[in-house]
Design an enzyme around this catalytic site. Structure first.
Site, PDB file in Angstrom:
ATOM      1  N   ASN A 164     -17.367  -4.241   5.944  1.00 20.83           N
ATOM      2  CA  ASN A 164     -15.784  -4.327   5.472  1.00 20.83           C
ATOM      3  C   ASN A 164     -15.286  -5.221   4.577  1.00 20.83           C
ATOM      4  O   ASN A 164     -14.499  -5.284   3.782  1.00 20.83           O
ATOM      5  CB  ASN A 164     -15.177  -4.527   6.888  1.00 20.83           C
ATOM      6  CG  ASN A 164     -15.569  -5.641   7.562  1.00 20.83           C
ATOM      7  OD1 ASN A 164     -16.608  -5.785   7.805  1.00 20.83           O
ATOM      8  ND2 ASN A 164     -14.635  -6.702   7.802  1.00 20.83           N
ATOM      9  N   SER A 192     -14.786 -10.002  11.490  1.00 16.02           N
ATOM     10  CA  SER A 192     -14.596 -10.465   9.928  1.00 16.02           C
ATOM     11  C   SER A 192     -13.378  -9.686   9.542  1.00 16.02           C
ATOM     12  O   SER A 192     -12.620 -10.371   8.456  1.00 16.02           O
ATOM     13  CB  SER A 192     -15.766 -10.192   9.230  1.00 16.02           C
ATOM     14  OG  SER A 192     -16.285  -8.962   8.992  1.00 16.02           O
ATOM     15  N   ARG A 233       0.848  -1.401   0.083  1.00 14.29           N
ATOM     16  CA  ARG A 233      -0.056   0.008   0.024  1.00 14.29           C
ATOM     17  C   ARG A 233       0.793   1.337  -0.185  1.00 14.29           C
ATOM     18  O   ARG A 233       0.376   2.210  -0.552  1.00 14.29           O
ATOM     19  CB  ARG A 233      -0.899   0.030   1.027  1.00 14.29           C
ATOM     20  CG  ARG A 233      -2.105  -1.072   1.026  1.00 14.29           C
ATOM     21  CD  ARG A 233      -2.748  -0.940   2.061  1.00 14.29           C
ATOM     22  NE  ARG A 233      -3.965  -2.087   2.365  1.00 14.29           N
ATOM     23  CZ  ARG A 233      -4.467  -2.759   3.259  1.00 14.29           C
ATOM     24  NH1 ARG A 233      -3.901  -2.075   4.558  1.00 14.29           N
ATOM     25  NH2 ARG A 233      -5.200  -3.545   3.282  1.00 14.29           N
ATOM     26  N   HIS A 279     -17.881  -2.410   9.524  1.00 10.77           N
ATOM     27  CA  HIS A 279     -17.360  -1.411  10.604  1.00 10.77           C
ATOM     28  C   HIS A 279     -17.973  -0.023  10.640  1.00 10.77           C
ATOM     29  O   HIS A 279     -18.589   0.485   9.696  1.00 10.77           O
ATOM     30  CB  HIS A 279     -15.955  -0.951   9.980  1.00 10.77           C
ATOM     31  CG  HIS A 279     -14.683  -2.084   9.902  1.00 10.77           C
ATOM     32  ND1 HIS A 279     -15.076  -3.365  10.563  1.00 10.77           N
ATOM     33  CD2 HIS A 279     -13.594  -2.165   9.262  1.00 10.77           C
ATOM     34  CE1 HIS A 279     -13.973  -4.154  10.386  1.00 10.77           C
ATOM     35  NE2 HIS A 279     -13.127  -3.354   9.263  1.00 10.77           N
ATOM     36  N   CYS A 330      -9.760  -1.661   5.108  1.00  7.76           N
ATOM     37  CA  CYS A 330     -11.176  -1.380   5.189  1.00  7.76           C
ATOM     38  C   CYS A 330     -11.476  -0.213   5.922  1.00  7.76           C
ATOM     39  O   CYS A 330     -12.647   0.325   5.491  1.00  7.76           O
ATOM     40  CB  CYS A 330     -11.734  -2.761   5.793  1.00  7.76           C
ATOM     41  SG  CYS A 330     -10.830  -3.411   7.064  1.00  7.76           S
ATOM     42  N   GLN A 356     -14.819  -1.857  14.812  1.00  6.97           N
ATOM     43  CA  GLN A 356     -14.397  -2.649  13.697  1.00  6.97           C
ATOM     44  C   GLN A 356     -14.797  -4.184  13.959  1.00  6.97           C
ATOM     45  O   GLN A 356     -14.463  -4.522  15.035  1.00  6.97           O
ATOM     46  CB  GLN A 356     -13.040  -2.625  13.350  1.00  6.97           C
ATOM     47  CG  GLN A 356     -12.418  -1.274  12.862  1.00  6.97           C
ATOM     48  CD  GLN A 356     -10.900  -1.135  12.482  1.00  6.97           C
ATOM     49  OE1 GLN A 356     -10.287  -0.209  12.726  1.00  6.97           O
ATOM     50  NE2 GLN A 356     -10.523  -2.221  11.656  1.00  6.97           N
TER      51      GLN A 356
HETATM   52  N1  NAP Z   1     -11.477  -9.272   6.100  1.00  8.68           N
HETATM   53  C1  NAP Z   1     -11.200  -7.936   5.637  1.00  8.68           C
HETATM   54  O1  NAP Z   1     -12.280  -6.942   6.130  1.00  8.68           O
HETATM   55  C2  NAP Z   1     -10.119  -7.317   5.092  1.00  8.68           C
HETATM   56  C3  NAP Z   1     -10.286  -6.104   4.574  1.00  8.68           C
HETATM   57  C4  NAP Z   1      -9.162  -5.488   3.551  1.00  8.68           C
HETATM   58  C5  NAP Z   1      -8.092  -6.463   3.543  1.00  8.68           C
HETATM   59  N2  NAP Z   1      -7.956  -7.732   4.268  1.00  8.68           N
HETATM   60  C6  NAP Z   1      -6.845  -8.569   4.061  1.00  8.68           C
HETATM   61  O2  NAP Z   1      -7.052  -9.521   3.053  1.00  8.68           O
HETATM   62  C7  NAP Z   1      -6.332 -10.598   3.570  1.00  8.68           C
HETATM   63  C8  NAP Z   1      -7.388 -11.686   4.015  1.00  8.68           C
HETATM   64  O3  NAP Z   1      -8.130 -11.596   4.757  1.00  8.68           O
HETATM   65  P1  NAP Z   1      -9.271 -12.358   4.909  1.00  8.68           P
HETATM   66  O4  NAP Z   1     -10.249 -11.627   5.875  1.00  8.68           O
HETATM   67  O5  NAP Z   1      -9.896 -13.026   3.730  1.00  8.68           O
HETATM   68  O6  NAP Z   1      -8.606 -13.778   5.622  1.00  8.68           O
HETATM   69  P2  NAP Z   1      -8.902 -15.354   5.835  1.00  8.68           P
HETATM   70  O7  NAP Z   1     -10.333 -15.347   5.882  1.00  8.68           O
HETATM   71  O8  NAP Z   1      -8.111 -15.756   7.088  1.00  8.68           O
HETATM   72  O9  NAP Z   1      -8.608 -16.012   4.688  1.00  8.68           O
HETATM   73  C9  NAP Z   1      -7.144 -16.078   4.297  1.00  8.68           C
HETATM   74  C10 NAP Z   1      -6.948 -16.752   2.819  1.00  8.68           C
HETATM   75  O10 NAP Z   1      -5.800 -16.654   2.464  1.00  8.68           O
HETATM   76  C11 NAP Z   1      -5.320 -18.024   2.090  1.00  8.68           C
HETATM   77  N3  NAP Z   1      -4.029 -18.246   2.340  1.00  8.68           N
HETATM   78  C12 NAP Z   1      -3.429 -18.083   3.559  1.00  8.68           C
HETATM   79  N4  NAP Z   1      -2.124 -18.670   3.557  1.00  8.68           N
HETATM   80  C13 NAP Z   1      -1.768 -18.608   2.316  1.00  8.68           C
HETATM   81  C14 NAP Z   1      -0.773 -19.397   1.680  1.00  8.68           C
HETATM   82  N5  NAP Z   1       0.395 -19.498   1.913  1.00  8.68           N
HETATM   83  N6  NAP Z   1      -0.658 -19.639   0.250  1.00  8.68           N
HETATM   84  C15 NAP Z   1      -2.080 -19.497  -0.331  1.00  8.68           C
HETATM   85  N7  NAP Z   1      -2.923 -18.729   0.237  1.00  8.68           N
HETATM   86  C16 NAP Z   1      -2.944 -18.729   1.450  1.00  8.68           C
HETATM   87  C17 NAP Z   1      -6.156 -18.906   2.783  1.00  8.68           C
HETATM   88  O11 NAP Z   1      -6.184 -20.116   2.320  1.00  8.68           O
HETATM   89  P3  NAP Z   1      -6.676 -21.598   2.998  1.00  8.68           P
HETATM   90  O12 NAP Z   1      -7.961 -21.778   3.270  1.00  8.68           O
HETATM   91  O13 NAP Z   1      -6.133 -22.666   1.863  1.00  8.68           O
HETATM   92  O14 NAP Z   1      -5.668 -21.564   4.276  1.00  8.68           O
HETATM   93  C18 NAP Z   1      -7.461 -18.201   2.702  1.00  8.68           C
HETATM   94  O15 NAP Z   1      -8.159 -18.232   1.538  1.00  8.68           O
HETATM   95  C19 NAP Z   1      -5.494 -10.089   4.805  1.00  8.68           C
HETATM   96  O16 NAP Z   1      -4.198  -9.552   4.616  1.00  8.68           O
HETATM   97  C20 NAP Z   1      -6.259  -9.084   5.219  1.00  8.68           C
HETATM   98  O17 NAP Z   1      -5.618  -8.103   6.093  1.00  8.68           O
HETATM   99  C21 NAP Z   1      -8.981  -8.334   4.792  1.00  8.68           C
END
Ligand code: NAP
Length: 351
Positions: free
Chosen positions: A316, A161, A100, A243, A131, A158
């Site tokens: 979010n 999720s 970013r 959020h 977010c 926040q």
């Molecule tokens: N949630 C939000 O509101 C939000 C908003 C903005 C940004 N983000 C960012 O987006 C990212 C994911 O957030 P999330 O909420 O979706 O998390 P999450 O629900 O924990 O999902 C994580 C995802 O990443 C995959 N992953 C983890 N380690 C991996 C690896 N070594 N190789 C390939 N895939 C891998 C997981 O796959 P597996 O199922 O195979 O482990 C899963 O699909 C984070 O960096 C977070 O900061 C989130």
């Protein structure tokens, strides 16, 4: 015109939402590939009402032929694999924090600074903001255009999720456990999250702010205006999705409540719900599953010469992550990329 799209992190909160929004908005795809870790090989995720995708392993996945790669696998994973995807010719839209603040990577909210997308060519990567930042800058942009913002003080509320699907499970399990006298065991959070609030998101920095608070400061300046001073307090609350933010804004020029309300009403992506009555404002539970940034409780802040206070709420996982990423992909598809010229599975929807 149709594009081959890879969704990396497809089994996660953000990845699943990206898949559903691509289908909902009829993004013109020739093929969609669901990519996650080796843990998920062979698992299935839905794409729209009819399609089921088998998950493939990121470590082994070759991005050659992919037009757009929408990444949300965590910062450390994006750091390694997003440049690999870009090198193979895909344009990456990355949801993690890793790129970013890279000066060669545009940080984009399409309602605020769509022109920055043009800079994607430097590294082949576009970053999606945090977010909490996204929903705040959508609300601030029309007000900044009207009266020039000098300073913002924000406190966030926040949802869990934002910390991934395991964090949602933790709130659920702790809440149920408390009713049967189980001692809560914090794992994803630093303290008990059920029936509690935690003023600590991401790590502490040297000045006492948390990294989540720092992100809101530096990202707002990069997206909206480097001259705006921002002070944030970021708090995790026991809410599953959406959020909320209490935002105090100080302006350089006079601005009335009514002028602010009118400008917010006319701005893209915003819905103003602002009646001084029991149901005259929006809460996180009501914003979940919706696309808009909701602005309520617009009122004068009389503690500074030109001040307003606002209550800003948004989903979010949608505007705070997946929807913003898909909107960036839509601008790329219509203005910047030549498609792989395969027939589209669905017609393209105009922005
Ligand atoms: N949630 C939000 O509101 C939000 C908003 C903005 C940004 N983000 C960012 O987006 C990212 C994911 O957030 P999330 O909420 O979706 O998390 P999450 O629900 O924990 O999902 C994580 C995802 O990443 C995959 N992953 C983890 N380690 C991996 C690896 N070594 N190789 C390939 N895939 C891998 C997981 O796959 P597996 O199922 O195979 O482990 C899963 O699909 C984070 O960096 C977070 O900061 C989130």
């Amino acid at each position: 015109m149709a594009f081959k799209v890879a969704v990396v992190g497809a089994t996660g909160n953000v990845g699943r939402e990206i898949l559903s929004i691509l289908a909902e908005r009829q993004f013109p795809v020739s093929e969609v590939v669901a990519v996650a870790s080796a843990r998920s090989i062979g698992n299935e995720v839905s794409f729209g009402d009819d399609d089921i995708l088998k998950v493939v392993d990121l470590e082994k996945y070759d991005f050659k032929g992919v037009d757009i790669a929408l990444f949300s696998p965590g910062a450390k994973v994006s750091a390694v694999h997003a440049p690999r995807a870009a090198k193979a010719g895909a344009v990456v839209v990355d949801n993690t924090s890793h790129f970013r603040m890279d000066k060669d990577v545009p940080l984009v909210v399409p309602e605020v600074n769509p022109e920055a997308i043009a800079q994607y060519q430097k590294r082949g990567i576009i970053a999606n903001p945090n977010c909490s930042t996204i929903q705040m800058v959508v609300a601030l942009k029309p007000l900044h255009d009207l009266a020039t913002i000098k300073r913002v003080v924000v406190a966030t509320y926040q949802s869990v999720s934002g910390a991934g699907h395991a964090a949602m499970d933790e709130l659920f399990a702790q809440t149920r456990g408390i009713y049967v006298n189980e001692q809560p065991k914090p794992e994803r959070f630093t303290k008990q999250i059920a029936f509690n609030v935690i003023p600590h998101i991401d790590i502490f920095m040297d000045d006492g702010a948390t990294k989540e608070e720092w992100k809101m400061v530096v990202e707002t300046r990069k997206i909206l205006d480097p001259d705006i001073a921002v002070h944030a307090t970021c708090v995790r609350v026991p809410v599953f999705i959406s959020h909320a933010e209490a935002v105090n804004v100080e302006f350089a020029n006079p601005i009335s409540e009514n002028a602010a309300r009118d400008a917010l009403r006319k701005a893209p992506g915003i819905v103003v719900v602002d009646h001084r009555a029991n149901d005259g404002y929006v809460t996180p539970a009501e914003a979940a599953g919706e696309d808009a940034v909701y602005v309520s409780r617009i009122r004068k802040d009389p503690t500074v010469p030109h001040g307003l206070a606002l209550w800003v709420v948004s989903d979010n996982l949608r505007k705070g992550a997946a929807l913003n990423a898909v909107q960036i992909a839509e601008v790329l598809a219509s203005n910047y990329l030549t498609s792989s010229k395969k027939p589209a599975k669905t017609p393209q929807k105009a922005l």
